[in-house]
Design a protein around this motif. Structure first.
Motif, PDB file in Angstrom:
ATOM      1  N   VAL A 119     -42.852   8.773  28.065  1.00 36.39           N
ATOM      2  CA  VAL A 119     -43.834   9.398  28.951  1.00 36.39           C
ATOM      3  C   VAL A 119     -44.476   8.289  29.773  1.00 36.39           C
ATOM      4  O   VAL A 119     -44.974   7.301  29.218  1.00 36.39           O
ATOM      5  N   ALA A 120     -44.482   8.452  31.069  1.00 34.86           N
ATOM      6  CA  ALA A 120     -44.997   7.424  31.967  1.00 34.86           C
ATOM      7  C   ALA A 120     -46.522   7.353  31.932  1.00 34.86           C
ATOM      8  O   ALA A 120     -47.203   8.317  31.559  1.00 34.86           O
ATOM      9  N   LEU A 121     -47.052   6.190  32.303  1.00 44.53           N
ATOM     10  CA  LEU A 121     -48.463   6.013  32.654  1.00 44.53           C
ATOM     11  C   LEU A 121     -49.415   6.569  31.592  1.00 44.53           C
ATOM     12  O   LEU A 121     -50.327   7.349  31.878  1.00 44.53           O
ATOM     13  N   GLN A 122     -49.255   6.138  30.355  1.00 46.94           N
ATOM     14  CA  GLN A 122     -50.060   6.706  29.272  1.00 46.94           C
ATOM     15  C   GLN A 122     -51.522   6.280  29.305  1.00 46.94           C
ATOM     16  O   GLN A 122     -52.365   6.894  28.637  1.00 46.94           O
ATOM     17  N   LYS A 123     -51.851   5.255  30.109  1.00 45.36           N
ATOM     18  CA  LYS A 123     -53.268   4.924  30.276  1.00 45.36           C
ATOM     19  C   LYS A 123     -54.011   5.996  31.066  1.00 45.36           C
ATOM     20  O   LYS A 123     -55.254   5.973  31.121  1.00 45.36           O
ATOM     21  N   LEU A 124     -53.291   6.929  31.652  1.00 41.75           N
ATOM     22  CA  LEU A 124     -53.955   8.090  32.240  1.00 41.75           C
ATOM     23  C   LEU A 124     -54.562   8.966  31.157  1.00 41.75           C
ATOM     24  O   LEU A 124     -55.536   9.695  31.404  1.00 41.75           O
ATOM     25  N   ALA A 125     -53.987   8.922  29.951  1.00 40.18           N
ATOM     26  CA  ALA A 125     -54.463   9.757  28.852  1.00 40.18           C
ATOM     27  C   ALA A 125     -55.498   9.052  27.989  1.00 40.18           C
ATOM     28  O   ALA A 125     -56.398   9.698  27.425  1.00 40.18           O
ATOM     29  N   HIS A 126     -55.369   7.724  27.860  1.00 42.93           N
ATOM     30  CA  HIS A 126     -56.266   6.961  26.980  1.00 42.93           C
ATOM     31  C   HIS A 126     -56.265   5.509  27.447  1.00 42.93           C
ATOM     32  O   HIS A 126     -55.212   4.999  27.860  1.00 42.93           O
ATOM     33  N   PRO A 127     -57.386   4.824  27.389  1.00 46.09           N
ATOM     34  CA  PRO A 127     -57.419   3.432  27.881  1.00 46.09           C
ATOM     35  C   PRO A 127     -56.438   2.505  27.191  1.00 46.09           C
ATOM     36  O   PRO A 127     -55.971   1.530  27.799  1.00 46.09           O
ATOM     37  N   MET A 164     -40.465   4.656  18.989  1.00 45.95           N
ATOM     38  CA  MET A 164     -41.009   5.092  20.273  1.00 45.95           C
ATOM     39  C   MET A 164     -40.046   4.704  21.378  1.00 45.95           C
ATOM     40  O   MET A 164     -39.504   3.592  21.376  1.00 45.95           O
ATOM     41  N   VAL A 165     -39.853   5.614  22.320  1.00 43.77           N
ATOM     42  CA  VAL A 165     -39.084   5.317  23.521  1.00 43.77           C
ATOM     43  C   VAL A 165     -40.082   4.994  24.623  1.00 43.77           C
ATOM     44  O   VAL A 165     -40.859   5.856  25.035  1.00 43.77           O
ATOM     45  N   VAL A 166     -40.077   3.770  25.087  1.00 47.11           N
ATOM     46  CA  VAL A 166     -41.033   3.311  26.097  1.00 47.11           C
ATOM     47  C   VAL A 166     -40.511   3.667  27.486  1.00 47.11           C
ATOM     48  O   VAL A 166     -39.374   3.342  27.837  1.00 47.11           O
ATOM     49  N   SER A 167     -41.343   4.312  28.273  1.00 46.11           N
ATOM     50  CA  SER A 167     -40.965   4.664  29.643  1.00 46.11           C
ATOM     51  C   SER A 167     -40.873   3.422  30.518  1.00 46.11           C
ATOM     52  O   SER A 167     -41.695   2.506  30.416  1.00 46.11           O
ATOM     53  N   MET A 168     -39.877   3.413  31.390  1.00 47.05           N
ATOM     54  CA  MET A 168     -39.784   2.372  32.409  1.00 47.05           C
ATOM     55  C   MET A 168     -41.053   2.333  33.253  1.00 47.05           C
ATOM     56  O   MET A 168     -41.473   1.278  33.730  1.00 47.05           O
ATOM     57  N   GLU A 169     -41.694   3.485  33.428  1.00 46.39           N
ATOM     58  CA  GLU A 169     -42.910   3.600  34.221  1.00 46.39           C
ATOM     59  C   GLU A 169     -44.160   3.534  33.354  1.00 46.39           C
ATOM     60  O   GLU A 169     -45.199   4.108  33.705  1.00 46.39           O
ATOM     61  N   SER A 228     -47.568   2.162  31.692  1.00 46.50           N
ATOM     62  CA  SER A 228     -48.717   1.472  32.292  1.00 46.50           C
ATOM     63  C   SER A 228     -49.061   0.199  31.535  1.00 46.50           C
ATOM     64  O   SER A 228     -50.091  -0.425  31.803  1.00 46.50           O
ATOM     65  N   THR A 229     -48.189  -0.206  30.602  1.00 48.42           N
ATOM     66  CA  THR A 229     -48.337  -1.446  29.846  1.00 48.42           C
ATOM     67  C   THR A 229     -46.993  -2.165  29.863  1.00 48.42           C
ATOM     68  O   THR A 229     -45.937  -1.516  29.773  1.00 48.42           O
ATOM     69  N   LYS A 230     -47.001  -3.473  29.959  1.00 47.46           N
ATOM     70  CA  LYS A 230     -45.752  -4.225  29.992  1.00 47.46           C
ATOM     71  C   LYS A 230     -44.995  -4.075  28.674  1.00 47.46           C
ATOM     72  O   LYS A 230     -45.601  -4.061  27.600  1.00 47.46           O
ATOM     73  N   ILE A 231     -43.690  -3.974  28.773  1.00 45.89           N
ATOM     74  CA  ILE A 231     -42.857  -3.789  27.592  1.00 45.89           C
ATOM     75  C   ILE A 231     -43.080  -4.921  26.596  1.00 45.89           C
ATOM     76  O   ILE A 231     -43.092  -4.711  25.380  1.00 45.89           O
ATOM     77  N   GLU A 232     -43.281  -6.132  27.091  1.00 44.39           N
ATOM     78  CA  GLU A 232     -43.505  -7.274  26.199  1.00 44.39           C
ATOM     79  C   GLU A 232     -44.788  -7.113  25.396  1.00 44.39           C
ATOM     80  O   GLU A 232     -44.843  -7.465  24.207  1.00 44.39           O
ATOM     81  N   SER A 252     -56.342   2.126  39.082  1.00 39.03           N
ATOM     82  CA  SER A 252     -56.472   1.316  37.869  1.00 39.03           C
ATOM     83  C   SER A 252     -55.294   1.478  36.914  1.00 39.03           C
ATOM     84  O   SER A 252     -55.181   0.721  35.945  1.00 39.03           O
ATOM     85  N   VAL A 253     -54.444   2.456  37.161  1.00 34.18           N
ATOM     86  CA  VAL A 253     -53.282   2.722  36.297  1.00 34.18           C
ATOM     87  C   VAL A 253     -52.031   2.622  37.158  1.00 34.18           C
ATOM     88  O   VAL A 253     -51.905   3.315  38.163  1.00 34.18           O
ATOM     89  N   ALA A 254     -51.087   1.766  36.754  1.00 31.83           N
ATOM     90  CA  ALA A 254     -49.892   1.545  37.568  1.00 31.83           C
ATOM     91  C   ALA A 254     -48.672   1.327  36.669  1.00 31.83           C
ATOM     92  O   ALA A 254     -48.808   0.906  35.516  1.00 31.83           O
ATOM     93  N   PRO A 255     -47.475   1.607  37.195  1.00 27.03           N
ATOM     94  CA  PRO A 255     -46.244   1.323  36.448  1.00 27.03           C
ATOM     95  C   PRO A 255     -45.930  -0.167  36.486  1.00 27.03           C
ATOM     96  O   PRO A 255     -45.110  -0.636  37.286  1.00 27.03           O
ATOM     97  N   VAL A 256     -46.561  -0.923  35.610  1.00 24.98           N
ATOM     98  CA  VAL A 256     -46.581  -2.384  35.728  1.00 24.98           C
ATOM     99  C   VAL A 256     -45.211  -3.020  35.522  1.00 24.98           C
ATOM    100  O   VAL A 256     -44.967  -4.134  36.008  1.00 24.98           O
ATOM    101  N   ASN A 257     -44.303  -2.340  34.827  1.00 24.40           N
ATOM    102  CA  ASN A 257     -42.973  -2.920  34.637  1.00 24.40           C
ATOM    103  C   ASN A 257     -42.137  -2.900  35.910  1.00 24.40           C
ATOM    104  O   ASN A 257     -41.081  -3.535  35.978  1.00 24.40           O
TER     105      ASN A 257
END
Length: 373
Positions: A91-99, A116-121, A123-127, A190-195
């Motif tokens: 699910v993309a941009l999960q900081k939209l749901a919680h900080p 967990m399957v991390v979305s390419m989009e 809102s936190t870097k995969i690393e 304030s929320v972006a697809p940082v990857n």
């Protein structure tokens, strides 16, 4: 201006006893436009509704006096042993749901022994997600027009320790998201697809009068096909699953192309409306795959009984999307952990009452047919 209307719950109230109970407190905490993005679907939301109602049409057969000692919900996928078959869907941009966004979700999945399957989009870097949560991660990927950037993302996922790639194949264009349009959704700055930082953008395209807005656009010209799947398979050591398959012919072709797994999905009803429910599409895909690779599914899972029905129809595991986001929005990492715990507990109850000690015991014989009445 914050898009959060209320802070997350500090304690999970005893009134939250199943997945559906998280939806109302989640909605209370998120601005209307953001809620439409996170929870909405395409067009008239018919596929979203059908994902849910199709499960309700299936009935289970109780079995009595079964031997249950030593039972468990463990499953192995691509060499990783998981405590249960409940994966967190991308699910993309999960900081939209919680900080805390994806880190909270990953910590909860890890604590419950899942993946967990991390979305390419995201809102936190995969690393950063990988550093925060010791549990297994998979990485969801679109094959982008910028192939060099796509490959760089693959390398980042590999180096972060991701154990599989999940390629979304059912969304070369976005669906008609009327819920978002009506709510006037605009992604907060304030929320972006940082990857995706550094990706080459597509050239702008404005359709001329009488010109197709889709088929004459750069997006259509760059849409990936089977050749791009072959390219990706030749450029990674990770198992590659194709997510978004409903037609058995596509499933068979994916296996022949070298896919390590299939995810039966209609994108949660967010791309093309009026598609069949994933639980209805699952059996034909399982038959086409014929045991050559694992088949997973998502869409409509709200109860442990839903999980058991999916397993009975041939799924190896399931992915959970919207309920995770509801729990995340309502209560952060504790909420997601609580949600996964409830679903696993419901699955165990369902297994015990249908005579299943292990997930492998779930077959179509668990489903009630009119001829049995």
């Amino acid at each position: 201006m914050s898009h959060f209307l209320k802070p997350p719950l500090e304690r999970i109230p005893p009134s939250i006893v199943c997945a559906a109970d998280y939806e109302a407190p989640a909605r209370e905490r998120i601005e209307k436009g953001v809620w439409a993005y996170l929870n909405g679907a395409a067009a008239d939301s018919l596929t979203l509704a059908e994902n849910l109602t199709a499960f309700r049409r299936l009935r289970l057969v109780p079995r009595v006096l079964a031997e249950l000692e030593g039972g468990h919900t463990g499953v192995e996928l691509f060499g990783t042993r998981l405590a249960h078959p409940l994966l967190v869907a991308p699910v993309a941009l999960q900081k939209l749901a919680h900080p805390d966004g994806e880190i909270a979700t990953a910590m909860a999945a890890s604590a419950l022994g899942g993946a967990m399957v991390v979305s390419m989009e995201a809102s936190t870097k995969i690393e950063d997600i990988a550093a925060a949560a010791p549990g297994p991660l998979w990485f969801q990927l679109h094959i982008l027009p910028d192939r060099e950037f796509t490959l760089a993302l693959v390398r980042r996922a590999e180096e972060a320790g991701c154990r599989a790639l999940v390629v979304t194949v059912d969304a070369p264009v976005s669906g008609v998201r009327n819920d978002e349009q009506r709510a006037g959704f605009v992604r907060p700055s304030s929320v972006a697809p940082v990857n995706l930082e550094g990706m080459k953008p597509l050239p702008p395209h404005i359709a001329a009068p009488g010109e197709s807005a889709i088929f004459s656009s750069p997006l259509a010209a760059a849409a990936p096909g089977w050749a791009e799947i072959a390219w990706l398979l030749s450029n990674t050591r990770l198992p590659v699953l194709l997510k978004g398959i409903l037609h058995p012919a596509d499933a068979a072709r994916a296996v022949e192309a070298g896919a390590a797994g299939i995810v039966v999905s209609n994108h949660g009803g967010r791309t093309l409306d009026t598609l069949p429910a994933t639980i209805e599409a699952l059996p034909a895909v399982v038959r086409a795959v014929a045991g050559r690779v694992p088949v997973l599914m998502d869409g409509g899972i709200r109860r442990g009984t839903d999980v058991l029905k999916a397993l009975a129809l041939g799924a190896k595991a399931v992915m959970i999307g919207r309920p995770v986001i509801h729990a995340l929005a309502a209560a952060g990492a504790p909420g997601v952990a609580h949600l996964l715990h409830m679903l696993r507990a419901e699955l165990e109850v369902s297994m015990a009452l249908t005579g299943c000690r292990r997930l492998e015991d779930a077959t179509e014989a668990l489903l009630w047919r009119d001829a049995q009445a």
